[in-house]
Motif scaffolding. Structure first.
Motif, PDB file in Angstrom:
ATOM      1  N   MET A   1      17.282  -7.046 -10.908  1.00  0.00           N
ATOM      2  CA  MET A   1      15.959  -6.510 -10.857  1.00  0.00           C
ATOM      3  C   MET A   1      15.603  -6.068 -12.272  1.00  0.00           C
ATOM      4  N   SER A   2      14.502  -6.512 -12.683  1.00  0.00           N
ATOM      5  CA  SER A   2      14.084  -6.207 -14.045  1.00  0.00           C
ATOM      6  C   SER A   2      13.380  -4.859 -14.075  1.00  0.00           C
ATOM      7  N   GLY A   3      13.226  -4.356 -15.262  1.00  0.00           N
ATOM      8  CA  GLY A   3      12.549  -3.073 -15.442  1.00  0.00           C
ATOM      9  C   GLY A   3      11.110  -3.131 -14.972  1.00  0.00           C
ATOM     10  N   THR A   4      10.444  -4.243 -15.185  1.00  0.00           N
ATOM     11  CA  THR A   4       9.047  -4.397 -14.772  1.00  0.00           C
ATOM     12  C   THR A   4       8.952  -4.408 -13.257  1.00  0.00           C
ATOM     13  N   GLU A   5       9.893  -5.113 -12.638  1.00  0.00           N
ATOM     14  CA  GLU A   5       9.890  -5.190 -11.179  1.00  0.00           C
ATOM     15  C   GLU A   5      10.153  -3.822 -10.569  1.00  0.00           C
ATOM     16  N   ALA A   6      11.021  -3.076 -11.153  1.00  0.00           N
ATOM     17  CA  ALA A   6      11.323  -1.734 -10.668  1.00  0.00           C
ATOM     18  C   ALA A   6      10.113  -0.833 -10.856  1.00  0.00           C
ATOM     19  N   ALA A   7       9.444  -0.990 -11.959  1.00  0.00           N
ATOM     20  CA  ALA A   7       8.245  -0.184 -12.225  1.00  0.00           C
ATOM     21  C   ALA A   7       7.157  -0.520 -11.212  1.00  0.00           C
ATOM     22  N   LEU A   8       7.010  -1.813 -10.919  1.00  0.00           N
ATOM     23  CA  LEU A   8       5.997  -2.226  -9.939  1.00  0.00           C
ATOM     24  C   LEU A   8       6.339  -1.671  -8.553  1.00  0.00           C
ATOM     25  N   ARG A   9       7.613  -1.712  -8.198  1.00  0.00           N
ATOM     26  CA  ARG A   9       8.022  -1.164  -6.896  1.00  0.00           C
ATOM     27  C   ARG A   9       7.759   0.349  -6.864  1.00  0.00           C
ATOM     28  N   GLY A  10       8.004   1.005  -7.971  1.00  0.00           N
ATOM     29  CA  GLY A  10       7.741   2.449  -8.034  1.00  0.00           C
ATOM     30  C   GLY A  10       6.249   2.751  -7.878  1.00  0.00           C
ATOM     31  N   HIS A  11       5.422   1.958  -8.556  1.00  0.00           N
ATOM     32  CA  HIS A  11       3.964   2.143  -8.433  1.00  0.00           C
ATOM     33  C   HIS A  11       3.504   1.830  -7.011  1.00  0.00           C
ATOM     34  N   HIS A  12       4.096   0.778  -6.435  1.00  0.00           N
ATOM     35  CA  HIS A  12       3.744   0.396  -5.069  1.00  0.00           C
ATOM     36  C   HIS A  12       4.113   1.524  -4.094  1.00  0.00           C
ATOM     37  N   ALA A  13       5.265   2.108  -4.257  1.00  0.00           N
ATOM     38  CA  ALA A  13       5.699   3.220  -3.396  1.00  0.00           C
ATOM     39  C   ALA A  13       4.773   4.411  -3.573  1.00  0.00           C
ATOM     40  N   ALA A  14       4.376   4.686  -4.811  1.00  0.00           N
ATOM     41  CA  ALA A  14       3.460   5.805  -5.083  1.00  0.00           C
ATOM     42  C   ALA A  14       2.101   5.537  -4.440  1.00  0.00           C
ATOM     43  N   LEU A  15       1.624   4.300  -4.518  1.00  0.00           N
ATOM     44  CA  LEU A  15       0.345   3.943  -3.899  1.00  0.00           C
ATOM     45  C   LEU A  15       0.421   4.094  -2.380  1.00  0.00           C
ATOM     46  N   ARG A  16       1.540   3.657  -1.778  1.00  0.00           N
ATOM     47  CA  ARG A  16       1.691   3.781  -0.326  1.00  0.00           C
ATOM     48  C   ARG A  16       1.745   5.254   0.075  1.00  0.00           C
ATOM     49  N   GLU A  17       2.412   6.048  -0.732  1.00  0.00           N
ATOM     50  CA  GLU A  17       2.492   7.487  -0.465  1.00  0.00           C
ATOM     51  C   GLU A  17       1.103   8.120  -0.575  1.00  0.00           C
ATOM     52  N   GLY A  18       0.350   7.748  -1.596  1.00  0.00           N
ATOM     53  CA  GLY A  18      -1.025   8.245  -1.759  1.00  0.00           C
ATOM     54  C   GLY A  18      -1.911   7.792  -0.622  1.00  0.00           C
ATOM     55  N   LEU A  19      -1.751   6.538  -0.206  1.00  0.00           N
ATOM     56  CA  LEU A  19      -2.531   6.008   0.901  1.00  0.00           C
ATOM     57  C   LEU A  19      -2.202   6.749   2.198  1.00  0.00           C
ATOM     58  N   ALA A  20      -0.926   7.014   2.431  1.00  0.00           N
ATOM     59  CA  ALA A  20      -0.517   7.755   3.630  1.00  0.00           C
ATOM     60  C   ALA A  20      -1.121   9.161   3.615  1.00  0.00           C
ATOM     61  N   GLU A  21      -1.161   9.787   2.456  1.00  0.00           N
ATOM     62  CA  GLU A  21      -1.754  11.120   2.322  1.00  0.00           C
ATOM     63  C   GLU A  21      -3.252  11.069   2.618  1.00  0.00           C
ATOM     64  N   LEU A  22      -3.932  10.039   2.090  1.00  0.00           N
ATOM     65  CA  LEU A  22      -5.368   9.895   2.350  1.00  0.00           C
ATOM     66  C   LEU A  22      -5.643   9.615   3.822  1.00  0.00           C
ATOM     67  N   LEU A  23      -4.809   8.807   4.451  1.00  0.00           N
ATOM     68  CA  LEU A  23      -4.981   8.531   5.888  1.00  0.00           C
ATOM     69  C   LEU A  23      -4.800   9.808   6.716  1.00  0.00           C
ATOM     70  N   GLY A  24      -3.839  10.633   6.332  1.00  0.00           N
ATOM     71  CA  GLY A  24      -3.634  11.909   7.025  1.00  0.00           C
ATOM     72  C   GLY A  24      -4.833  12.829   6.856  1.00  0.00           C
ATOM     73  N   ARG A  25      -5.340  12.880   5.639  1.00  0.00           N
ATOM     74  CA  ARG A  25      -6.523  13.717   5.354  1.00  0.00           C
ATOM     75  C   ARG A  25      -7.733  13.208   6.134  1.00  0.00           C
ATOM     76  N   ARG A  26      -7.856  11.862   6.193  1.00  0.00           N
ATOM     77  CA  ARG A  26      -8.974  11.260   6.935  1.00  0.00           C
ATOM     78  C   ARG A  26      -8.879  11.627   8.410  1.00  0.00           C
ATOM     79  N   GLU A  27      -7.700  11.578   8.991  1.00  0.00           N
ATOM     80  CA  GLU A  27      -7.513  11.908  10.407  1.00  0.00           C
ATOM     81  C   GLU A  27      -7.840  13.377  10.664  1.00  0.00           C
ATOM     82  N   GLU A  28      -7.442  14.242   9.748  1.00  0.00           N
ATOM     83  CA  GLU A  28      -7.753  15.665   9.859  1.00  0.00           C
ATOM     84  C   GLU A  28      -9.271  15.873   9.846  1.00  0.00           C
ATOM     85  N   LEU A  29      -9.945  15.197   8.916  1.00  0.00           N
ATOM     86  CA  LEU A  29     -11.407  15.321   8.837  1.00  0.00           C
ATOM     87  C   LEU A  29     -12.081  14.756  10.081  1.00  0.00           C
ATOM     88  N   SER A  30     -11.562  13.662  10.600  1.00  0.00           N
ATOM     89  CA  SER A  30     -12.119  13.076  11.824  1.00  0.00           C
ATOM     90  C   SER A  30     -12.012  14.065  12.981  1.00  0.00           C
TER      91      SER A  30
END
Length: 108
Positions: A1-30
Motif C-alpha cells: 500500500m502506497s502512501g497516497t493510497e493510505a492517505a486516500l483511505r484516511g480521507h475516505h474514512a474521515a469523509l464517511r465519519e463526517g457523513l455519519a455525523e451529518l446524517l445523525g444531525r439530520r435525523e435529530e433535526l427531523s
C-alpha cells in the motif's frame, strides 16, 4: 500500500465519519421538526375550537343583550305607567274628598 493510497483511505474514512455525523444531525433535526409540526397542529386545532367558542359566545351575548334591553324598556314603561297611575289616583282622591265635602255641606 502506497502512501497516497493510505492517505486516500484516511480521507475516505474521515469523509464517511463526517457523513455519519451529518446524517445523525439530520435525523435529530427531523425529529424536532416533526415534534414542532405536531405542536403547531395541536395549537391550530385549539385556536379553531376557541374561535368557534368565541363566535358562539358572541352570538349568545347579542341575544342576551337584546333581551336585557327589552326588559329595560318594559321596566321604564311600567315605572312611567305606575307614576301616572299614582298621579291619577291622587287627583281622583283629591276630587273625591272635595265631592265628599260638598255632599257633607249639602246634607247639613
Amino acid at each position: 500500500m502506497s502512501g497516497t493510497e493510505a492517505a486516500l483511505r484516511g480521507h475516505h474514512a474521515a469523509l464517511r465519519e463526517g457523513l455519519a455525523e451529518l446524517l445523525g444531525r439530520r435525523e435529530e433535526l427531523s425529529g424536532r421538526i416533526r415534534a414542532e409540526e405536531a405542536e403547531r397542529d395541536r395549537l391550530q386545532a385549539r385556536i379553531a375550537a376557541l374561535s368557534r367558542r368565541l363566535f358562539d359566545i358572541s352570538e349568545s351575548l347579542v341575544g342576551l343583550r337584546s333581551t336585557r334591553a327589552h326588559i329595560d324598556r318594559t321596566i321604564a314603561e311600567m315605572d312611567a305607567a305606575s307614576g301616572q297611575i299614582l298621579a291619577n289616583s291622587q287627583t281622583l282622591l283629591h276630587v273625591l274628598k272635595e265631592e265628599m265635602g260638598d255632599l257633607g255641606r249639602a246634607i247639613e
